[in-house]
Design a protein around this motif. Structure first.
Motif, short mmCIF file in Angstrom:
data_model
loop_
_atom_site.label_atom_id
_atom_site.label_comp_id
_atom_site.label_asym_id
_atom_site.label_seq_id
_atom_site.Cartn_x
_atom_site.Cartn_y
_atom_site.Cartn_z
N GLU A 1 48.34 41.86 60.22
CA GLU A 1 47.71 42.93 59.28
C GLU A 1 48.28 43.01 57.75
O GLU A 1 48.29 43.75 57.26
CB GLU A 1 47.69 44.18 59.92
N ILE A 2 48.27 41.47 57.43
CA ILE A 2 48.96 41.40 56.17
C ILE A 2 47.95 41.73 55.18
O ILE A 2 46.66 41.24 55.17
CB ILE A 2 49.16 39.99 55.97
N GLU A 3 48.17 42.42 54.15
CA GLU A 3 47.43 42.70 52.95
C GLU A 3 47.95 42.85 51.57
O GLU A 3 49.23 43.14 51.58
CB GLU A 3 46.99 44.20 53.15
N ALA A 4 47.51 42.31 50.85
CA ALA A 4 47.86 42.25 49.15
C ALA A 4 47.90 43.62 48.72
O ALA A 4 46.84 44.19 48.63
CB ALA A 4 47.26 41.25 48.43
N ILE A 5 48.76 44.28 48.23
CA ILE A 5 48.92 45.51 47.46
C ILE A 5 48.99 45.32 46.14
O ILE A 5 48.64 46.44 45.37
CB ILE A 5 49.68 46.40 48.23
N ALA A 6 49.47 44.13 45.52
CA ALA A 6 49.65 44.14 43.90
C ALA A 6 49.68 42.68 43.80
O ALA A 6 50.26 41.85 44.56
CB ALA A 6 50.88 44.79 43.58
N THR A 7 49.18 42.36 42.63
CA THR A 7 48.96 40.92 42.02
C THR A 7 49.53 40.93 40.48
O THR A 7 49.32 41.93 40.03
CB THR A 7 47.77 40.22 42.51
N ARG A 8 49.92 39.89 40.10
CA ARG A 8 50.05 39.96 38.62
C ARG A 8 50.95 40.84 37.86
O ARG A 8 51.88 41.34 38.36
CB ARG A 8 48.83 39.34 37.78
N ARG A 9 50.30 41.56 36.94
CA ARG A 9 50.98 42.60 36.08
C ARG A 9 51.03 43.77 36.79
O ARG A 9 51.65 44.78 36.47
CB ARG A 9 50.46 42.73 34.80
N GLY A 10 50.51 43.87 38.03
CA GLY A 10 50.53 44.93 38.96
C GLY A 10 51.84 45.25 39.65
O GLY A 10 52.12 46.27 40.18
N ILE A 11 52.61 44.20 39.64
CA ILE A 11 53.80 44.16 40.30
C ILE A 11 54.96 44.63 39.29
O ILE A 11 54.98 44.19 38.18
CB ILE A 11 54.23 42.66 40.74
N ARG A 12 55.48 45.87 39.35
CA ARG A 12 56.57 46.38 38.57
C ARG A 12 57.87 45.70 38.09
O ARG A 12 58.36 45.51 37.27
CB ARG A 12 56.94 47.82 39.21
N THR A 13 58.17 44.68 39.33
CA THR A 13 59.37 43.96 39.17
C THR A 13 59.13 42.76 38.96
O THR A 13 59.96 41.77 39.27
CB THR A 13 60.20 44.30 40.39
N LEU A 14 58.14 42.34 38.26
CA LEU A 14 57.75 41.04 38.19
C LEU A 14 58.69 40.28 37.26
O LEU A 14 59.07 39.03 37.52
CB LEU A 14 56.24 40.76 37.23
N ALA A 15 59.27 40.78 36.23
CA ALA A 15 60.34 40.35 35.31
C ALA A 15 61.46 39.79 36.39
O ALA A 15 61.98 38.82 36.18
CB ALA A 15 60.69 40.98 34.10
N TRP B 1 53.14 35.35 41.81
CA TRP B 1 53.68 36.56 42.61
C TRP B 1 52.92 37.42 43.29
O TRP B 1 51.90 37.65 42.22
CB TRP B 1 54.89 37.19 41.91
N ARG B 2 52.91 37.78 44.36
CA ARG B 2 52.02 38.99 45.12
C ARG B 2 52.95 39.90 45.76
O ARG B 2 54.05 39.43 46.57
CB ARG B 2 50.83 38.17 46.03
N LYS B 3 52.53 41.23 45.85
CA LYS B 3 53.44 42.15 46.56
C LYS B 3 52.27 42.27 47.96
O LYS B 3 51.29 42.73 47.83
CB LYS B 3 53.51 43.30 45.88
N HIS C 1 57.01 45.64 53.62
CA HIS C 1 56.56 45.15 52.34
C HIS C 1 57.46 43.90 51.91
O HIS C 1 58.64 44.00 52.22
CB HIS C 1 56.61 46.31 51.12
N TRP C 2 57.03 42.99 51.03
CA TRP C 2 57.75 41.90 50.59
C TRP C 2 57.11 41.59 49.40
O TRP C 2 55.74 41.79 49.28
CB TRP C 2 58.02 40.80 51.69
N TYR C 3 57.66 40.42 48.74
CA TYR C 3 57.14 39.74 47.73
C TYR C 3 56.80 38.21 47.97
O TYR C 3 57.68 37.80 48.70
CB TYR C 3 58.03 39.61 46.29
N GLU C 4 55.94 37.53 47.59
CA GLU C 4 55.55 36.18 47.95
C GLU C 4 55.09 35.36 46.81
O GLU C 4 54.15 35.84 46.20
CB GLU C 4 54.78 36.18 49.12
N ALA C 5 55.50 34.16 46.74
CA ALA C 5 54.91 33.28 45.75
C ALA C 5 54.98 31.86 46.41
O ALA C 5 55.64 31.44 47.20
CB ALA C 5 55.62 33.15 44.41
N HIS C 6 53.85 31.17 46.06
CA HIS C 6 53.52 29.91 46.74
C HIS C 6 54.78 28.67 46.10
O HIS C 6 55.19 28.81 45.04
CB HIS C 6 52.48 29.03 46.18
N GLY C 7 55.32 28.06 47.05
CA GLY C 7 56.41 27.34 46.84
C GLY C 7 57.70 27.87 46.94
O GLY C 7 58.83 27.30 46.65
N ILE C 8 57.91 29.20 46.73
CA ILE C 8 59.08 29.95 46.68
C ILE C 8 59.43 30.78 48.18
O ILE C 8 60.63 30.70 48.49
CB ILE C 8 59.29 30.95 45.58
#
Length: 84
Positions: free
Chosen positions: A18-32, A43-45, A65-72
């Motif tokens: 039941e994987i679901e994206a809950i935030a992408t790009r600038r919607g991720i608070r901890t992106l930096a 990056w996607r949450k 919950h987790w963060y994921e990026a292609h290749g990382i």
């Protein structure tokens, strides 16, 4: 009751469903922080349901919950709530 916050150690046992994206790009608070620690990426949450083994040895179903990026890969796992 002790008021200190302790990290919860666990491992995911089996597949996450039941994987679901809950935030992408600038919607991720901890992106930096993610980019500084792991590098640039798309990056996607995400959230999903998984069976986890806690440090105590107990096995429970939980929303994770987790963060994921292609290749990382998947980084920053946390348990949000138990479902059983």
């Amino acid at each position: 009751m002790d008021a200190t916050i302790r990290p919860m150690y666990f491992e995911v046992v089996g597949q996450v469903t039941e994987i679901e994206a809950i935030a992408t790009r600038r919607g991720i608070r901890t992106l930096a922080r993610l980019r500084k620690r792991y590098g640039a990426g798309r990056w996607r949450k995400l959230k999903g349901i998984a069976t986890v083994r806690l440090a105590s040895g107990h096995i429970r179903r939980a929303e994770v919950h987790w963060y994921e990026a292609h290749g990382i890969g998947r980084k920053g796992w946390k348990i949000k709530r138990f479902l059983d």
